[in-house]
Design a protein around this motif. Structure first.
Motif, PDB file in Angstrom:
ATOM      1  N   GLU A 147      33.292  56.512  41.412  1.00 21.73           N
ATOM      2  CA  GLU A 147      31.918  56.052  41.648  1.00 21.73           C
ATOM      3  C   GLU A 147      31.898  54.599  42.110  1.00 21.73           C
ATOM      4  O   GLU A 147      31.126  54.232  42.982  1.00 21.73           O
ATOM      5  N   GLU A 148      32.719  53.766  41.498  1.00 21.80           N
ATOM      6  CA  GLU A 148      32.911  52.371  41.899  1.00 21.80           C
ATOM      7  C   GLU A 148      34.392  52.081  41.774  1.00 21.80           C
ATOM      8  O   GLU A 148      35.030  52.484  40.803  1.00 21.80           O
ATOM      9  N   PHE A 149      34.947  51.396  42.764  1.00 22.90           N
ATOM     10  CA  PHE A 149      36.362  51.065  42.726  1.00 22.90           C
ATOM     11  C   PHE A 149      36.638  49.884  43.635  1.00 22.90           C
ATOM     12  O   PHE A 149      35.762  49.443  44.378  1.00 22.90           O
ATOM     13  N   GLU A 150      37.840  49.347  43.536  1.00 22.03           N
ATOM     14  CA  GLU A 150      38.268  48.243  44.393  1.00 22.03           C
ATOM     15  C   GLU A 150      39.327  48.740  45.360  1.00 22.03           C
ATOM     16  O   GLU A 150      40.119  49.622  45.019  1.00 22.03           O
ATOM     17  N   VAL A 151      39.310  48.165  46.538  1.00 20.69           N
ATOM     18  CA  VAL A 151      40.301  48.460  47.559  1.00 20.69           C
ATOM     19  C   VAL A 151      40.935  47.130  47.954  1.00 20.69           C
ATOM     20  O   VAL A 151      40.234  46.210  48.373  1.00 20.69           O
ATOM     21  N   THR A 152      42.240  47.019  47.785  1.00 18.45           N
ATOM     22  CA  THR A 152      42.951  45.809  48.182  1.00 18.45           C
ATOM     23  C   THR A 152      43.768  46.110  49.416  1.00 18.45           C
ATOM     24  O   THR A 152      44.449  47.129  49.489  1.00 18.45           O
ATOM     25  N   GLY A 153      43.654  45.233  50.377  1.00 20.60           N
ATOM     26  CA  GLY A 153      44.389  45.411  51.620  1.00 20.60           C
ATOM     27  C   GLY A 153      44.634  44.084  52.292  1.00 20.60           C
ATOM     28  O   GLY A 153      44.449  43.027  51.685  1.00 20.60           O
ATOM     29  N   GLU A 154      45.059  44.169  53.537  1.00 17.20           N
ATOM     30  CA  GLU A 154      45.323  42.966  54.322  1.00 17.20           C
ATOM     31  C   GLU A 154      44.383  42.907  55.510  1.00 17.20           C
ATOM     32  O   GLU A 154      44.184  43.902  56.201  1.00 17.20           O
ATOM     33  N   VAL A 155      43.808  41.726  55.719  1.00 18.78           N
ATOM     34  CA  VAL A 155      43.035  41.454  56.918  1.00 18.78           C
ATOM     35  C   VAL A 155      43.943  40.677  57.853  1.00 18.78           C
ATOM     36  O   VAL A 155      44.571  39.699  57.460  1.00 18.78           O
ATOM     37  N   THR A 156      44.012  41.149  59.106  1.00 17.64           N
ATOM     38  CA  THR A 156      44.787  40.447  60.127  1.00 17.64           C
ATOM     39  C   THR A 156      43.839  40.037  61.240  1.00 17.64           C
ATOM     40  O   THR A 156      43.075  40.848  61.756  1.00 17.64           O
ATOM     41  N   LEU A 157      43.902  38.759  61.566  1.00 16.14           N
ATOM     42  CA  LEU A 157      43.068  38.183  62.610  1.00 16.14           C
ATOM     43  C   LEU A 157      43.865  37.088  63.298  1.00 16.14           C
ATOM     44  O   LEU A 157      44.311  36.144  62.650  1.00 16.14           O
ATOM     45  N   GLY A 158      44.098  37.247  64.575  1.00  9.86           N
ATOM     46  CA  GLY A 158      44.806  36.217  65.339  1.00  9.86           C
ATOM     47  C   GLY A 158      46.208  35.943  64.839  1.00  9.86           C
ATOM     48  O   GLY A 158      46.634  34.792  64.810  1.00  9.86           O
ATOM     49  N   GLY A 159      46.910  36.963  64.396  1.00  8.91           N
ATOM     50  CA  GLY A 159      48.280  36.782  63.927  1.00  8.91           C
ATOM     51  C   GLY A 159      48.395  36.279  62.503  1.00  8.91           C
ATOM     52  O   GLY A 159      49.490  36.104  61.985  1.00  8.91           O
TER      53      GLY A 159
END
Length: 181
Positions: free
Chosen positions: A103-115
């Protein structure tokens, strides 16, 4: 938290329903107000395994689709002074490990922008699953919220935070269509 029957999705690659999805942002201007807008062009990847875990969650946002409803401002933001869309075409987010849908959760990831890649955690609120009368398919929906700091990605490095806030809030309202049989 484990996947329940209310949040269990069919295994396979779920497709973006772009007509019922949006990627929105909020940024502080002069420290006194907020400018809100959206990115009109984006793609997602969302794959669920047989156990019901989301094993792929990713999004690509096309920066030149930046839209606040003010063409003069939008042109300035796309310029080399801020987003530099002539040299930076996309922002990419990708989850780094499988996720239990709840119902509610967290998602951890990587943001890549301009290298530059940085970890980001999004708070996700599950919207549910419904059959859409328009195509008679199951649609799943969720809202994910988080923020990035423009300074970490060298965005608008010449602008002081008193002019343009460092924290950019992001909200993704995403609707997905069940995998084809």
């Amino acid at each position: 938290m484990t996947t329940s029957e209310q949040t269990r999705l069919a295994a396979g690659s779920w497709n973006l329903d772009a007509n019922h999805s949006s990627v929105n942002f909020t940024a502080r201007h002069l420290g006194i107000s907020k400018v809100r807008g959206r990115f009109n062009k984006f793609e997602t990847g969302f794959v669920v395994d047989e156990a019901g875990k989301a094993v792929t969650i990713e999004a690509t946002i096309y920066l030149d689709s930046f839209d606040t409803g003010n063409e003069m401002r939008d042109g300035h933001v796309r310029s080399a002074e801020i987003l530099d869309t002539a040299n930076l075409s996309t922002l990419h987010f990708k989850v780094t490990e499988p996720v239990d849908i709840a119902e509610e959760f967290e998602v951890t990831g990587e943001v890549t922008l301009g290298g530059v890649s940085k970890p980001v955690t999004l708070d996700v609120e599950w919207g549910g699953v419904q059959v859409f009368p328009g195509d008679q398919k199951q649609h799943a929906g969720f809202t994910a919220t988080g923020s990035i700091k423009r300074s970490e990605f060298n965005i608008a490095a010449g602008l002081p935070t008193a002019m343009l806030g460092d924290k950019i809030a992001i909200e993704l309202d995403i609707q997905l269509v069940e995998p084809s049989a």
